[in-house]
Design an enzyme around this catalytic site. Structure first.
Site, mmCIF file in Angstrom:
data_model
loop_
_atom_site.group_PDB
_atom_site.id
_atom_site.type_symbol
_atom_site.label_atom_id
_atom_site.label_comp_id
_atom_site.label_asym_id
_atom_site.label_seq_id
_atom_site.Cartn_x
_atom_site.Cartn_y
_atom_site.Cartn_z
ATOM 1 C CG HIS A 13 -15.240 12.169 -13.265
ATOM 2 N ND1 HIS A 13 -15.035 11.691 -11.993
ATOM 3 C CD2 HIS A 13 -15.669 11.098 -13.979
ATOM 4 C CE1 HIS A 13 -15.324 10.403 -11.942
ATOM 5 N NE2 HIS A 13 -15.721 10.018 -13.151
ATOM 6 C CG LEU A 16 -13.059 10.366 -23.407
ATOM 7 C CD1 LEU A 16 -11.937 11.048 -24.193
ATOM 8 C CD2 LEU A 16 -14.394 11.051 -23.679
ATOM 9 N NE ARG A 17 -17.433 3.431 -20.544
ATOM 10 C CZ ARG A 17 -17.517 3.460 -19.235
ATOM 11 N NH1 ARG A 17 -16.432 3.532 -18.490
ATOM 12 N NH2 ARG A 17 -18.699 3.420 -18.638
ATOM 13 C CG ASN A 41 -13.165 3.481 -15.460
ATOM 14 O OD1 ASN A 41 -13.019 4.345 -16.330
ATOM 15 N ND2 ASN A 41 -14.362 3.163 -14.978
ATOM 16 C CE LYS A 98 -11.822 8.150 -9.624
ATOM 17 N NZ LYS A 98 -12.893 8.463 -10.542
ATOM 18 C CG HIS A 135 -15.735 5.690 -6.967
ATOM 19 N ND1 HIS A 135 -16.608 5.828 -8.031
ATOM 20 C CD2 HIS A 135 -16.440 5.068 -5.991
ATOM 21 C CE1 HIS A 135 -17.776 5.295 -7.707
ATOM 22 N NE2 HIS A 135 -17.702 4.829 -6.472
ATOM 23 C CG HIS A 173 -18.611 10.465 -9.087
ATOM 24 N ND1 HIS A 173 -18.309 9.987 -7.837
ATOM 25 C CD2 HIS A 173 -18.072 9.583 -9.954
ATOM 26 C CE1 HIS A 173 -17.620 8.866 -7.960
ATOM 27 N NE2 HIS A 173 -17.464 8.605 -9.233
ATOM 28 C CG LEU A 218 -22.346 2.505 -8.588
ATOM 29 C CD1 LEU A 218 -21.438 1.291 -8.689
ATOM 30 C CD2 LEU A 218 -23.156 2.459 -7.285
ATOM 31 C CG ASP A 246 -19.233 9.622 -13.465
ATOM 32 O OD1 ASP A 246 -18.336 9.018 -14.064
ATOM 33 O OD2 ASP A 246 -19.964 9.084 -12.605
ATOM 34 C CG HIS A 250 -22.140 1.067 -19.050
ATOM 35 N ND1 HIS A 250 -21.114 0.191 -18.771
ATOM 36 C CD2 HIS A 250 -22.059 2.041 -18.109
ATOM 37 C CE1 HIS A 250 -20.451 0.604 -17.700
ATOM 38 N NE2 HIS A 250 -20.999 1.741 -17.281
HETATM 39 N N1 LIG Z 1 -20.199 6.395 -12.442
HETATM 40 C C1 LIG Z 1 -20.549 5.197 -12.835
HETATM 41 O O1 LIG Z 1 -21.616 4.707 -12.457
HETATM 42 N N2 LIG Z 1 -19.771 4.450 -13.668
HETATM 43 C C2 LIG Z 1 -18.446 4.781 -14.146
HETATM 44 C C3 LIG Z 1 -17.386 4.565 -13.106
HETATM 45 C C4 LIG Z 1 -17.345 5.639 -12.020
HETATM 46 O O2 LIG Z 1 -17.132 6.807 -12.318
HETATM 47 O O3 LIG Z 1 -17.525 5.301 -10.843
HETATM 48 C C5 LIG Z 1 -18.148 3.912 -15.360
HETATM 49 O O4 LIG Z 1 -16.982 3.807 -15.740
HETATM 50 O O5 LIG Z 1 -19.093 3.360 -15.949
HETATM 51 ZN ZN LIG Z 2 -16.671 8.257 -13.403
HETATM 52 ZN ZN LIG Z 3 -16.573 6.801 -9.791
#
Ligand SMILES: NC(=O)N[C@@H](CC(=O)O)C(=O)O
Ligand SMILES: [Zn+2]
Ligand SMILES: [Zn+2]
Length: 342
Positions: A13, A16-17, A41, A98, A135, A173, A218, A246, A250
């Site tokens: 999980h 990579l953006r 996402n 997902k 999730h 997660h 999260l 995870d 950011h």
């Molecule tokens: N885990 C997080 O807090 N953020 C993840 C999204 C996710 O995995 O829920 C994200 O894409 O920033």
């Molecule tokens: Zn995630």
């Molecule tokens: Zn998540």
């Protein structure tokens, strides 16, 4: 113990953006991981084979290390069809789909608004043997943020696994004792990933002595009894629990602000942070199963053939990492990590 050699691990999980930061995230994730499940996402999300194929190409264009393979994931929406699942399976590139409940987390606004909207999709996934990654949080405003995982398990996931007993489900997660208990009691078709930060931290780390936005993710960090349940699960040797960082970068200014984003960056030191957690639990001998064996077994994939070696030797984590035009504050910024990969 001062060195530890394990089968090459995988990350089940990771985020990579896209765009300019992809060069950095791909370099970090491919440093020693063999495979990674690539979260879909993006904006817009990876909702079909065409988008997954293009994203795969953009990842490979960043020249990951030769031992690395990205495993793509489809983002489920209210409009996903059974045919989308069949096409994804046939592509050979997509390994899972997902479920983001709409509004539950970062970039989940295109997610599923009601689980009943994807019942035929779930049936197709069960038939095609495509794992469902979840999730697991409800989004209703009257449910406290610390209870959202437990309520999701009770109200959504328990009925779902009853209705689709052959569907492979990964509760991603996990953060609570309720999640550990649910996975332990479920069939072998149900598993969970656990992050390094949920093993190392609880909500005190985030909130005592000042609010620390870089610990905000999260599902949110819970109290220490939940952290202990996660440590017990990860170090139990039970095949239902495996590594999923995870890691979710950011930009610094998107975290250090009045309304900060959820997500922790850990890919600069993923297995090193897990090694610390397992060492603290006196369970370094269980790290290999968690990091390298249980995941491939669940996904019906072969275990990696080579190894990596960790050395007990402390190193400093930088205050900031340059990601394209952004700066990212990694977990342990300005502090040290006890293990490093040789
Ligand atoms: N885990 C997080 O807090 N953020 C993840 C999204 C996710 O995995 O829920 C994200 O894409 O920033
Ligand atoms: Zn995630
Ligand atoms: Zn998540």
């Amino acid at each position: 113990m001062t060195t530890l050699t394990i089968t090459r691990p995988d990350d089940w999980h990771v985020h990579l953006r896209d765009g300019a930061v992809l060069k950095n995230t791909v370099a970090d994730i491919s440093r020693y991981f063999g495979r990674a499940i690539i979260m879909p996402n993006l904006v817009p999300p990876v909702t079909n084979v065409e988008l997954a194929t293009q994203y795969h190409q953009r990842i490979m264009a960043e020249n990951p290390q030769a031992h690395f393979t990205p495993l793509m994931v489809l983002y489920l929406t209210d409009d996903t069809s059974a045919d989308d699942i069949k096409a994804a399976k046939a592509s050979g590139l997509v390994y899972a789909a997902k479920l983001y409940p709409a509004g539950a987390t970062t970039n989940s606004s295109s997610g599923v608004t009601d689980i009943n909207n994807i019942k035929d999709v779930l049936a197709a996934m069960q038939a095609e043997e495509m794992p469902l990654l979840v999730h697991g949080e409800v989004t209703s405003h009257d449910i406290d943020i610390f209870d959202r995982e437990a309520v999701f398990i009770e109200t959504i996931l328990t009925p779902l696994v009853k209705q689709f007993p052959q569907l492979k489900v990964v509760l991603e997660h996990i953060t609570t004792k309720q999640a550990v208990d649910f996975v332990n009691q479920a069939s072998d078709n149900v598993a969970a990933t656990i992050t390094a930060h949920h093993l190392l931290f609880n909500r005190n780390h985030m909130l005592v002595g000042g609010i620390r936005p870089h610990y905000f993710c999260l599902p949110i960090l819970k109290r220490n009894i939940h952290q202990q349940a996660l440590i017990d699960a990860a170090t139990s040797g039970c095949a239902k629990f495996f590594l999923g960082t995870d890691s979710a970068p950011h930009a610094q200014q998107a975290k250090e602000t009045a309304c900060g984003c959820a997500g922790c960056y850990t890919a600069h030191a993923a297995i090193e942070l897990y090694a610390e957690a397992f060492e603290q639990a006196g369970a370094l001998d269980k790290l290999e199963a968690f990091a390298s064996l249980n995941g491939p077994a669940f996904y019906n994939l072969p275990v990696n053939q080579d190894t990596i070696t960790l050395e007990k030797s402390s190193w400093p984590v930088p205050e900031l990492m340059e990601f394209g035009a952004d700066q990212v504050v990694p977990i342990r910024a300005n502090e040290t990590i006890a293990w490093q990969v040789k």
